[in-house]
Design a protein around this motif. Structure first.
Motif, PDB file in Angstrom:
ATOM      1  N   LEU A 223     -49.178  -4.558  24.378  1.00 22.44           N
ATOM      2  CA  LEU A 223     -49.441  -3.444  23.471  1.00 22.44           C
ATOM      3  C   LEU A 223     -50.909  -3.020  23.479  1.00 22.44           C
ATOM      4  CD1 LEU A 223     -47.290  -4.263  20.312  1.00 22.44           C
ATOM      5  CD2 LEU A 223     -46.702  -2.898  22.321  1.00 22.44           C
TER       6      LEU A 223
ATOM      7  N   GLU B  88     -43.873   6.627  24.038  1.00 23.10           N
ATOM      8  CA  GLU B  88     -44.481   5.714  24.998  1.00 23.10           C
ATOM      9  C   GLU B  88     -44.757   6.447  26.314  1.00 23.10           C
ATOM     10  OE1 GLU B  88     -42.740   1.789  25.048  1.00 23.10           O
ATOM     11  OE2 GLU B  88     -41.986   2.016  23.013  1.00 23.10           O
TER      12      GLU B  88
ATOM     13  N   LYS C 292     -50.708   6.881  27.036  1.00 20.63           N
ATOM     14  CA  LYS C 292     -50.128   7.697  25.977  1.00 20.63           C
ATOM     15  C   LYS C 292     -50.936   8.975  25.734  1.00 20.63           C
ATOM     16  CE  LYS C 292     -48.191   3.618  23.702  1.00 20.63           C
ATOM     17  NZ  LYS C 292     -48.077   2.836  22.455  1.00 20.63           N
TER      18      LYS C 292
ATOM     19  N   GLY D 241     -45.302   0.600  24.877  1.00 25.53           N
ATOM     20  CA  GLY D 241     -45.138   0.511  23.433  1.00 25.53           C
ATOM     21  C   GLY D 241     -44.138  -0.574  23.082  1.00 25.53           C
ATOM     22  N   ASN D 242     -43.691  -0.585  21.843  1.00 25.22           N
ATOM     23  CA  ASN D 242     -42.890  -1.710  21.369  1.00 25.22           C
ATOM     24  C   ASN D 242     -41.512  -1.791  22.022  1.00 25.22           C
ATOM     25  OD1 ASN D 242     -42.922  -4.014  19.753  1.00 25.22           O
ATOM     26  ND2 ASN D 242     -41.661  -3.035  18.191  1.00 25.22           N
TER      27      ASN D 242
END
Length: 252
Positions: A150, A3, A50, A159-160
């Motif tokens: 996201l 991330e 990213k 990110g997650n």
């Protein structure tokens, strides 16, 4: 997938180690042509979400995206031979970085670089980030906030893992659709603060007093209240939330 905090950490470290001097590029794997960068000096390593952008004198911008499996290996001795599977080696006089399994490693002509930048949202770790635009993009998204986070066109670099932890800190359930300006501003402030902690530590840090712990991400029970974590698919990834600490909220 690494991330944004790790991408910014890579950029800071590699800029400090390589910028301002000629960098030797090679591709042991043979899947990248380093010839446009031969004997060129690296001027800057830039992170945007990213993505990594390497700026050279009189050469195209080099674009790297690690994807799900990509990683860098650092060698304090640049004479150490690279692995055969290395897509790209960046070697300075005192250090080398080997890039393994990225999804992108390519030169970008100016029009492609402009298109990439235009496709990305606001990055909480960039000095040029506009908080007003960040709030506008998030509140304008007609999707659950967990899906919006996201979407790299809205905020870049989330990110997650960060989605789960930031929404917990903001006391927002990932499937909330209307979060309102006040909650969006709070979420942005948390992203700016905590991603910087993560960049400096090299990992997701959602509790500075216990940097190796997570509140809800990949946990069976909430670390704060002990309630069973709720999980479901949202935006193509598993969402994590505490039903007690992240209740459904009305817009405000």
């Amino acid at each position: 997938m690494p991330e944004g905090h790790l991408i910014h950490r890579h950029a800071r470290e590699q800029h400090a180690a390589l910028a301002g001097q000629p960098v030797q590029l090679s591709s042991p794997q043979g899947r990248f042509d380093p010839s446009p960068y031969a004997d060129k000096s690296l001027t800057a390593v830039e992170a945007y979400g990213k993505h990594l952008l390497y700026h050279f004198i009189d050469a195209p911008v080099l674009h790297v995206h690690l994807g799900m499996r990509g990683l860098f290996l650092r060698f304090a001795d640049p004479t150490v031979p690279p692995r055969r599977g290395t897509r790209l080696r960046l070697a300075g006089p005192e250090v080398a970085y080997d890039l393994i399994a990225p999804i992108r490693c390519e030169p970008l002509p100016p029009d492609a670089e402009r298109a990439l930048r235009a496709s990305l949202g606001v990055d909480p770790l960039r000095d040029d980030a506009d908080p007003v635009e960040a709030v506008r993009r998030l509140t304008a998204a007609a999707v659950p906030v967990g899906t919006a986070l996201l979407d790299q066109r809205i905020w870049a670099g989330i990110g997650n893992a960060w989605r789960a932890e930031l929404l917990f800190l903001a006391e927002l359930t990932p499937d909330a659709v209307s979060v309102g300006d006040a909650r969006a501003r709070r979420l942005w402030q948390l992203a700016v603060e905590y991603l910087a902690l993560g960049r400096d530590a090299g990992q997701v840090v959602s509790d500075p007093t216990a940097p190796d712990e997570r509140w809800v991400y990949k946990r069976e029970r909430c670390r704060r209240c002990g309630s069973p974590i709720r999980t479901w698919q949202l935006g193509g990834r598993t969402a994590y939330a505490c039903p007690v600490d992240q209740p459904a909220v009305a817009e405000r």
